[in-house]
Scaffold this motif. Structure first.
Motif, short mmCIF file in Angstrom:
data_model
loop_
_atom_site.label_atom_id
_atom_site.label_comp_id
_atom_site.label_asym_id
_atom_site.label_seq_id
_atom_site.Cartn_x
_atom_site.Cartn_y
_atom_site.Cartn_z
N ALA A 4 8.78 70.97 19.98
CA ALA A 4 9.75 70.13 19.28
C ALA A 4 10.71 69.50 20.28
O ALA A 4 11.07 68.32 20.18
N LYS A 5 11.11 70.28 21.28
CA LYS A 5 12.07 69.79 22.27
C LYS A 5 11.47 68.62 23.06
O LYS A 5 12.14 67.61 23.31
N ALA A 6 10.19 68.73 23.42
CA ALA A 6 9.55 67.64 24.17
C ALA A 6 9.63 66.33 23.37
O ALA A 6 9.97 65.27 23.90
N LEU A 7 9.35 66.43 22.08
CA LEU A 7 9.35 65.22 21.24
C LEU A 7 10.76 64.69 21.02
O LEU A 7 11.03 63.49 21.17
N PHE A 8 11.68 65.58 20.65
CA PHE A 8 13.00 65.09 20.25
C PHE A 8 13.91 64.79 21.44
O PHE A 8 14.81 63.96 21.33
N ASP A 9 13.64 65.39 22.59
CA ASP A 9 14.34 64.94 23.81
C ASP A 9 14.00 63.47 24.06
O ASP A 9 14.86 62.66 24.42
N ARG A 10 12.73 63.16 23.85
CA ARG A 10 12.27 61.77 24.06
C ARG A 10 12.98 60.83 23.08
O ARG A 10 13.42 59.75 23.47
N ILE A 11 13.10 61.24 21.84
CA ILE A 11 13.78 60.40 20.84
C ILE A 11 15.26 60.28 21.18
O ILE A 11 15.85 59.19 21.11
N ASN A 12 15.87 61.37 21.58
CA ASN A 12 17.29 61.32 21.95
C ASN A 12 17.52 60.41 23.16
O ASN A 12 18.47 59.62 23.18
N ARG A 13 16.64 60.52 24.15
CA ARG A 13 16.78 59.67 25.35
C ARG A 13 16.70 58.19 24.98
O ARG A 13 17.50 57.38 25.45
N ALA A 14 15.75 57.86 24.12
CA ALA A 14 15.55 56.45 23.77
C ALA A 14 16.71 55.89 22.93
O ALA A 14 16.89 54.69 22.84
N ASN A 15 17.49 56.79 22.31
CA ASN A 15 18.53 56.32 21.39
C ASN A 15 19.94 56.72 21.80
O ASN A 15 20.90 56.42 21.07
N GLY A 16 20.06 57.39 22.93
CA GLY A 16 21.39 57.82 23.38
C GLY A 16 22.05 58.80 22.43
O GLY A 16 23.27 58.80 22.26
N THR A 17 21.23 59.65 21.80
CA THR A 17 21.77 60.63 20.84
C THR A 17 21.55 62.05 21.36
O THR A 17 20.91 62.24 22.39
N GLY A 18 22.07 63.03 20.62
CA GLY A 18 21.89 64.43 21.01
C GLY A 18 21.63 65.30 19.78
O GLY A 18 21.57 64.81 18.65
N TYR A 19 21.49 66.59 20.02
CA TYR A 19 21.22 67.53 18.93
C TYR A 19 22.51 67.97 18.26
O TYR A 19 23.57 67.95 18.87
#
Ligand code: FDA
Length: 502
Positions: free
Chosen positions: A408-423
């Motif tokens: 999950a971290k691999a996928l959502f780190d990628r989404i966060n990076r692309a959108n400038g967001t965090g958990y």
């Protein structure tokens, strides 16, 4: 003791149990369904059958003093859970050390509480997980049959793009696309046309009234509106609610004997009786079926059961997480409780993930995208019997959930990076971002082809069958109820043809 006899008994009324009851009834076999939970057909003082997620009362929980919601906190505050009085409520959370399992209690099992997402697994993955099952037959016949019987439908895409209730899903989709990921619409058993009319104010609100996990008062085609009334309608099937099977044994002439305890809605014991039957179908869910079989083997009641019973159990790789969005990215105050989109990244060779874009229907803007990720976690749990208190316990170490988080971290780190967001770190009671201490998708314990033959006949004892999620060894790669339903259809067709007199 007084003993009744019926030709066939089905334990549990979830997907596996409901399918089996209908097909036995159609074949003319007098069948008794024993269900631990209550029948959810009477309105409470507020005129509603089920309580909402925002105002949970005793109806929410299976004999608890306090609700145990999956999102334990908001801003680390204990705002979510409520004190309730113990009652035969609809959602249970069963604690086993490092893992707790959510499940539905009532006539209809998990169909009463779940998100209704009706997903056919990826064929190549299904073939890996259940190699002894003819995939042509499943994909040509039994998956379509299950979808038809369950009343699966798809969201109208024009409506989806413009409605308020799926703003959260559209925002989440845009973020996934920005990261180069693929999203997919997910069919559901909730009536999407009813949902559309809910938003227009033309139908009573359920999905749009924060109803999910503690039951839906409208719009959802749970099993008590599909398979189960059809089963009773054959005239051969009787359902007894608030009847819990405690123990199984088999007599030398092959008669199965069940010790059954009846309770009232407050949990008061109303008596115990023995019920005998010739054919016994276990549909008590992954935990329920496994517990009954492990205890029966270890106490010597069903001594010939294989050592494979109690093994190959998994969480379907479940992990939940939330992302905090920028203040200008509204996800909406009105959120459908029924998910309609997923991020499909199952083809990733290292970290396959299928992530449901989940609602957070708090009735207020939270700038949050929530997900239930399904990952390919190879870890498996095992069940053991403890004679001291006659209990069956799952052995699952917290660290066995790590592979789910890695994926999950691999996928959502990628989404966060692309959108400038965090958990978000405030949702699960402490400061973790990923919650892997519970599962919605318990699978396995009586695996097909291992503890049973290729058709769910439990090895070692005659006329004994597993029909539910216990057959699937730990993973399906998608939300599991369509797979459970289709497999139960396939197995009962074979069993009726071969094990019953014509
Ligand atoms: P299930 O658990 O449905 O039924 C077993 C029944 O047996 C229960 O009613 C239980 O009370 C009864 N029972 C147990 N022991 C007994 C005993 N000893 N005597 C008598 N009765 C007994 N899946 C999916 O595909 N899409 C989704 O969107 C979701 N969402 C979701 C949300 C939440 C909150 C949960 C908890 C689960 C989901 N699921 C889901 C999972 C899905 O609901 C689950 O996989 C199925 O209900 C499992 O079906 P079974 O037939 O295995 O048993």
């Amino acid at each position: 003791a007084e003993r009744d006899f019926v030709p066939a008994v089905v334990i549990g009324s979830g997907y596996g149990g409901a399918v089996t009851a209908l097909r036995l009834g159609e074949a003319g076999v007098p069948t008794l369904v024993l269900e631990a939970g209550r029948q959810w057909d009477r309105a409470g003082e507020d005129g509603r059958i089920f309580c909402s997620m925002l105002e949970p009362d005793h109806r929410s929980s299976w004999f608890k003093n306090r609700t145990e919601a999956p999102l334990a906190s908001l801003m680390w505050l204990d705002l979510v859970n409520r004190a309730v009085r113990p009652f035969a409520g609809v959602l249970d959370r069963v604690h086993h050390g490092g893992m707790s399992v959510y499940l539905g209690r009532g006539v209809g099992g998990g169909s009463l509480v779940n998100g209704g997402m009706a997903v056919v697994p990826k064929r190549d993955y299904f073939e890996q997980v259940l190699p002894e099952v003819d995939a042509d037959e499943m994909y040509g016949r039994y998956f379509p049959l299950a979808n038809r019987m369950l009343g699966v439908n798809s969201v109208d895409q024009d409506w989806f793009e413009t409605c308020e209730s799926y703003r959260y899903a559209r925002v989440s989709r845009a973020h996934a696309h920005r990261a180069g990921l693929r999203t997919t619409f997910v069919p559901n058993v909730y009536d999407f046309d009813h949902m559309r009319r809910e938003e227009l104010g033309e139908a009573p609100r359920s999905a749009l009234a924060s109803e999910v996990i503690y039951g839906n008062n409208h719009g959802k085609r749970s099993l008590d509106r599909s398979y189960l009334p059809a089963a009773v309608g054959t005239g051969n099937v009787t359902i007894r609610s608030l009847h819990r099977v405690r123990a199984l044994r088999q007599e030398p002439d092959g008669t199965h004997v069940l010790a059954v305890e009846q309770i009232d809605e407050l949990g008061n014991p109303l008596g115990t009786k023995e019920i005998g039957c010739r054919w016994l179908f276990l549909g008590a869910g992954s935990l329920g079926t496994t517990e009954l079989l492990v205890r029966a083997r270890e106490t010597g009641a069903l001594p010939a059961l294989s050592s494979e019973v109690g093994r190959h159990w998994g969480t379907n790789g479940n992990v939940m997480l939330g992302r905090l969005l920028a203040p200008w990215e509204r996800t909406g105050e009105l959120q459908s409780g029924m998910p309609a989109l997923g991020i499909d990244h199952w083809h990733d060779p290292v970290h396959p993930v299928f992530a449901e874009i989940a609602p957070l229907p708090a009735g207020t803007e939270l700038w949050t995208s929530l997900y239930l990720a399904i990952t390919r976690n190879p870890e498996r749990g095992e069940f053991e019997y403890r004679a001291a208190d006659d209990s069956v316990r799952l052995r699952w170490d917290v660290s066995q959930g790590d592979p789910s988080i890695d994926a999950a971290k691999a996928l959502f780190d990628r989404i966060n990076r692309a959108n400038g967001t965090g958990y978000r770190h405030d949702l699960f009671g402490d400061d973790r971002a990923f919650e892997n201490r519970f599962t919605y998708h318990p699978l396995g314990g009586c695996a097909l082809g291992r503890a049973t033959d290729s058709w769910g006949r439990v090895r070692g004892h005659r006329n004994l069958y597993a029909t539910d999620g216990s057959l699937i060894p730990g993973s399906t790669g998608v939300n599991p109820f369509v797979t459970i339903t289709a497999l139960a259809e396939r197995n009962v067709a074979r069993v009726l043809a071969e094990d019953f007199p014509r």
